[in-house]
Design a protein around this motif. Structure first.
Motif, short mmCIF file in Angstrom:
data_model
loop_
_atom_site.label_atom_id
_atom_site.label_comp_id
_atom_site.label_asym_id
_atom_site.label_seq_id
_atom_site.Cartn_x
_atom_site.Cartn_y
_atom_site.Cartn_z
N PRO A 111 3.37 10.79 -5.35
CA PRO A 111 2.20 9.88 -5.35
C PRO A 111 0.82 10.82 -4.89
O PRO A 111 0.88 11.76 -4.31
CB PRO A 111 2.59 8.95 -4.03
N ASP A 129 -4.18 8.25 -3.12
CA ASP A 129 -4.55 7.10 -3.19
C ASP A 129 -3.22 6.06 -3.78
O ASP A 129 -3.69 5.06 -3.96
CB ASP A 129 -5.80 6.54 -3.77
N GLU A 130 -2.27 6.54 -3.71
CA GLU A 130 -1.20 5.88 -4.56
C GLU A 130 -0.01 5.96 -3.60
O GLU A 130 0.14 6.31 -2.67
CB GLU A 130 -0.79 6.84 -5.91
N VAL A 168 -3.57 6.27 1.96
CA VAL A 168 -3.14 4.83 1.84
C VAL A 168 -2.95 4.37 3.29
O VAL A 168 -2.13 4.82 4.03
CB VAL A 168 -1.75 4.80 1.24
N CYS A 170 3.07 -5.27 -8.43
CA CYS A 170 1.87 -4.52 -8.94
C CYS A 170 1.96 -4.28 -10.49
O CYS A 170 2.62 -4.64 -11.18
CB CYS A 170 2.32 -2.91 -8.21
N THR A 230 4.46 5.71 -9.72
CA THR A 230 3.47 5.92 -9.10
C THR A 230 2.50 5.02 -9.42
O THR A 230 2.18 4.58 -10.71
CB THR A 230 3.16 7.28 -8.99
N LYS A 237 -1.59 2.93 -7.89
CA LYS A 237 -2.65 2.75 -6.81
C LYS A 237 -2.27 1.97 -5.81
O LYS A 237 -1.85 0.84 -6.31
CB LYS A 237 -4.01 2.63 -7.42
N TRP A 272 -3.70 -1.36 -6.37
CA TRP A 272 -3.11 -2.39 -7.45
C TRP A 272 -1.80 -2.94 -6.92
O TRP A 272 -1.03 -3.55 -8.02
CB TRP A 272 -2.91 -1.34 -8.74
#
Length: 313
Positions: A22, A25-26, A70, A81, A93, A95, A98
């Motif tokens: 990731p 921000d994932e 995160v 998601c 992976t 965000k 989401w």
């Protein structure tokens, strides 16, 4: 890990690739299921796009790793998601923004992205208490729209389709009247049920020319026509002179703005995790990853009892 790649018309192949990592921000999600969306069927049939293609966007699963930025999710969290590709894989992976909590909902029923489409269609239309509503199309998206409209408290909720099993399901979901358009005139039924006034709102959820031919005949002056169906293939025709004269409000219930999609996903998952909505009767067919081709063939054929196919990991 394994993932499916669409290598040509009607042909997925399974490949082995390294598990992705990731971004900050994932999150990395262990995929539980990925829904087969009708918008992907044209690509599967060879009618759209180049190959190879990595499709699949209706993902649910469990977070196994979070990027350093995160703070809202962590390992072990079940989520629904939206991904933009590569959904038919063991890991993906995405965000963190989401992803939405799935709570105790079975993960193969936690399909947040199609829920968002239906939520946005109903909210944009603003169905009101006591409205007379017509829904043309009792497939998966039609069923979702019907369930959400039911929460709005309509007076009449008339559902039309050509498939007896779909109409029977619509009745169990609370339709006040079902119409088999092979043997009944939908316009005549709506006129009878509404005292000749017509529907306040008509949802078109088939993506077919036939539905567009009839929506203008079921809806009252200054009522709303809502295009939920995904229209692919040949250009469509509408009786624009009639639509103009009737002063219809037109709602295009397809959203590309990410903020709108996220808003719909948030609302849909809140309803799902609160038990106000259930996809249990709608996820009808499940296929393991190595049968992804069969999942798509089934979604195209729509055998009796079919509503929604998901590919499970």
């Amino acid at each position: 890990m394994r993932r499916a790649v669409l290598t040509g018309p009607g042909r997925f192949e399974i490949e082995e690739v390294a598990r992705p990592a990731p971004a900050p921000d994932e999150v990395l999600v262990r995929v539980a299921a990925c829904g087969v969306c009708s918008s992907e069927l044209a690509g599967f049939a060879g009618d759209a796009g180049d190959y190879p293609r990595f499709i699949g966007h209706e993902v649910s699963g469990t977070v196994v790793e979070a990027g350093p930025e995160v703070t809202t999710l962590g390992p072990g969290d079940p989520v629904g998601c939206w991904v933009t590709s590569h959904g038919y894989a063991e890991f993906v992976t995405v965000k963190a923004a989401w992803c939405f909590p799935a709570g105790g909902v079975p993960l193969d029923e936690a399909l947040a992205e199609p829920l968002a489409c239906a939520v946005n269609a109903v909210e944009e239309t603003d169905v009101r208490l006591g409205d007379d509503v017509v829904l043309i199309g009792a497939g998966f998206m039609g069923n979702l729209v019907q369930a959400l409209v039911g929460l709005r408290g309509p007076r009449q909720l008339i559902v039309a389709d050509t498939r007896p099993d779909a109409l029977a399901r619509a009745a169990t979901l609370g339709a006040t009247r079902v119409v088999d358009v092979r043997s009944e005139s939908l316009a005549a039924v709506v006129a009878e049920e509404t005292g000749g006034r017509g529907a306040d709102v008509t949802f078109e959820a088939t993506g077919s020319q036939g539905a567009l031919d009839v929506v203008g005949e079921t809806t009252r002056m200054s009522g709303k026509l809502v295009l939920v169906g995904f229209h692919q293939g040949a250009a469509r025709r509408i009786n624009l002179a009639h639509w103009n004269w009737m002063a219809f409000g037109i709602v295009n219930a397809h959203y590309r703005d990410v903020d709108a999609i996220m808003r719909g996903m948030s609302v849909g998952m809140r309803l799902l995790t609160a038990g106000r909505l259930s996809l249990a009767p709608l996820v009808s067919h499940r296929f393991p990853l190595d049968r992804v081709n069969e999942a798509f063939e089934t979604a195209r054929a729509k055998p009796e009892g079919f509503v929604k196919a998901v590919v499970t990991m």
